[in-house]
Design a protein around this motif. Sequence first.
Motif, short mmCIF file in Angstrom:
data_model
loop_
_atom_site.label_atom_id
_atom_site.label_comp_id
_atom_site.label_asym_id
_atom_site.label_seq_id
_atom_site.Cartn_x
_atom_site.Cartn_y
_atom_site.Cartn_z
N HIS A 1 0.85 -1.20 0.00
CA HIS A 1 0.00 0.00 0.00
C HIS A 1 0.89 1.25 0.00
O HIS A 1 1.81 1.36 0.80
N LEU A 2 0.54 2.20 -0.88
CA LEU A 2 1.34 3.43 -0.96
C LEU A 2 0.80 4.49 -0.01
O LEU A 2 -0.37 4.89 -0.12
N SER A 3 1.67 4.91 0.90
CA SER A 3 1.31 6.00 1.81
C SER A 3 2.23 7.19 1.54
O SER A 3 2.99 7.18 0.57
N SER A 4 2.16 8.18 2.40
CA SER A 4 2.84 9.44 2.09
C SER A 4 3.51 10.03 3.32
O SER A 4 3.05 9.84 4.45
N ASP A 5 4.57 10.80 3.07
CA ASP A 5 5.26 11.51 4.16
C ASP A 5 4.41 12.63 4.76
O ASP A 5 4.69 13.09 5.86
N VAL A 6 3.36 13.07 4.05
CA VAL A 6 2.58 14.19 4.58
C VAL A 6 1.59 13.77 5.68
O VAL A 6 0.87 14.61 6.19
N ILE A 7 1.61 12.50 6.06
CA ILE A 7 0.75 12.10 7.20
C ILE A 7 1.28 12.66 8.52
O ILE A 7 0.61 12.56 9.54
N PHE A 8 2.48 13.26 8.47
CA PHE A 8 3.06 13.82 9.71
C PHE A 8 2.83 15.33 9.79
O PHE A 8 2.62 15.99 8.76
N ASP A 9 2.95 15.86 11.02
CA ASP A 9 2.72 17.31 11.17
C ASP A 9 3.91 18.14 10.71
O ASP A 9 3.81 19.36 10.58
N GLY A 10 5.03 17.48 10.46
CA GLY A 10 6.18 18.20 9.92
C GLY A 10 7.01 18.92 10.97
O GLY A 10 7.92 19.68 10.64
N THR B 1 0.28 30.78 3.56
CA THR B 1 -0.75 30.15 2.71
C THR B 1 -1.94 29.70 3.56
O THR B 1 -1.82 29.53 4.77
N GLU B 2 -3.07 29.50 2.89
CA GLU B 2 -4.31 29.20 3.62
C GLU B 2 -4.35 27.77 4.16
O GLU B 2 -4.82 27.50 5.25
N THR B 3 -3.81 26.82 3.38
CA THR B 3 -3.90 25.42 3.78
C THR B 3 -2.77 25.08 4.76
O THR B 3 -1.67 25.56 4.59
N SER B 4 -3.06 24.22 5.72
CA SER B 4 -2.01 23.75 6.62
C SER B 4 -1.08 22.84 5.85
O SER B 4 -1.55 21.93 5.16
N ARG B 5 0.19 23.08 5.95
CA ARG B 5 1.16 22.26 5.22
C ARG B 5 2.27 21.85 6.18
O ARG B 5 2.80 22.70 6.90
N PRO B 6 2.62 20.57 6.20
CA PRO B 6 3.71 20.17 7.08
C PRO B 6 5.04 20.75 6.59
O PRO B 6 5.30 20.79 5.40
N ARG B 7 5.85 21.22 7.53
CA ARG B 7 7.08 21.96 7.20
C ARG B 7 8.20 21.00 6.77
O ARG B 7 8.80 21.18 5.74
N ASP B 8 8.46 19.99 7.59
CA ASP B 8 9.60 19.13 7.32
C ASP B 8 9.16 17.67 7.48
O ASP B 8 8.92 17.22 8.60
N CYS B 9 9.04 16.97 6.35
CA CYS B 9 8.57 15.57 6.39
C CYS B 9 9.72 14.61 6.09
O CYS B 9 9.48 13.52 5.53
N THR B 10 10.93 14.98 6.45
CA THR B 10 12.08 14.11 6.18
C THR B 10 11.84 12.71 6.74
O THR B 10 11.50 12.55 7.91
N LEU B 11 12.02 11.72 5.87
CA LEU B 11 11.87 10.32 6.29
C LEU B 11 13.25 9.71 6.53
O LEU B 11 14.17 9.92 5.73
N ASP B 12 13.36 8.95 7.59
CA ASP B 12 14.58 8.17 7.85
C ASP B 12 14.47 6.89 7.01
O ASP B 12 13.57 6.06 7.25
N ILE B 13 15.34 6.75 6.02
CA ILE B 13 15.21 5.60 5.11
C ILE B 13 16.27 4.53 5.38
O ILE B 13 16.52 3.68 4.53
#
Length: 290
Positions: free
Chosen positions: A115-124, A253-265
């Motif tokens: 299943h494909l998920s995304s780094d934007v699930i975090f608050d950043g 910007t109007e939409t909430s956007r996570p600042r830093d979604c760096t993933l430990d790979i």
Amino acid sequence: MIQDFSSFILHPSSLRLLVTGGSGYLGSAILKRAPRGWTLAATYLTQPLTAENVAAFRLDVRDAGQVDRVIAGWRPDVIVHTAAHQRGEQMRAVNADGSQHIASAAARENARLIHLSSDVIFDGEHAPYDESALPDPISPYAESKALAERAVVDAHPQPAIIRTSLIYGFAPLDPRTRQTLDGEMPRLFTDEYRCPILVDDLADALLELATSGYSGILNVAGPQRLSRYDFGVKLAHALGVEPRFAPALSAPTETSRPRDCTLDISRAQTLLRTRLRGVDQVLQSLISNL
Ligand SMILES: NC(=O)c1ccc[n+]([C@@H]2O[C@H](COP(=O)([O-])OP(=O)(O)OC[C@H]3O[C@@H](n4cnc5c(N)ncnc54)[C@H](OP(=O)(O)O)[C@@H]3O)[C@@H](O)[C@H]2O)c1
């Protein structure tokens, strides 16, 4: 949360692979790069598939009955679930409910599920994120992808959940890079960080995982953390295009956007044979091959 079973034991020369969202950017790269000898099927919703070696099914993942019929009828060994909506009112129905339908049908047919998920699930605000990090979404899209992870874990006994970052590529150009180079994105943020991954590397990693017994969460992203602005500048320079965007801060910007979604790979780098390359490395080889 779910467990890891990191056994890479299956190396079949033939395998029945179903890719949902086969008409999408990542889905089509997976189909192109799948080994000869595999039997391929893919789903689309609005963009019919034309590849001769792929059995194509029109499928709306919001329809549980349709999902069941396609999966029970085709009997895949492995499903790579990429289909998703990235904006609009249907995100929850497509991403969360749709993923639940796919996971339930996969479980009933004893098919492995990636299943494909995304780094934007975090608050950043707590990067870098390893596989134990819990979702903390701050946008409707992120919320739908976080719900999708939960739905998949609840519906399937051993799913692999792949958290990835910005997907880019050159043949064809990914939609975001094309818009950036065409001047359709006049501002790129200097304070939002991601770990872009070349679509070929991500597709190869997913195909490698399809032959493995891996289940659990795995971060599969590029090793180079970049701001969206620096990423855009690097792409423009490598492609010989004058940047048509200005640096900007994301805060106003109007939409909430996570600042830093760096993933430990680091786990993926240890487990996978596929090399996950950073943007500089990819662009260097692109320039050398021109
Ligand atoms: N792109 C990124 O930078 C990025 C970053 C992190 C995670 N991801 C995740 O990676 C996956 C692939 O992303 P992508 O950029 O390749 O996506 P994409 O190009 O937007 O493709 C989306 C796919 O989903 C299909 N689809 C949309 N609604 C559907 C529905 N109701 N039922 C069935 N299929 C439906 C589309 O079909 P039609 O085109 O035929 O309508 C298309 O094949 C997604 O799960 C996404 O959340 C992407």
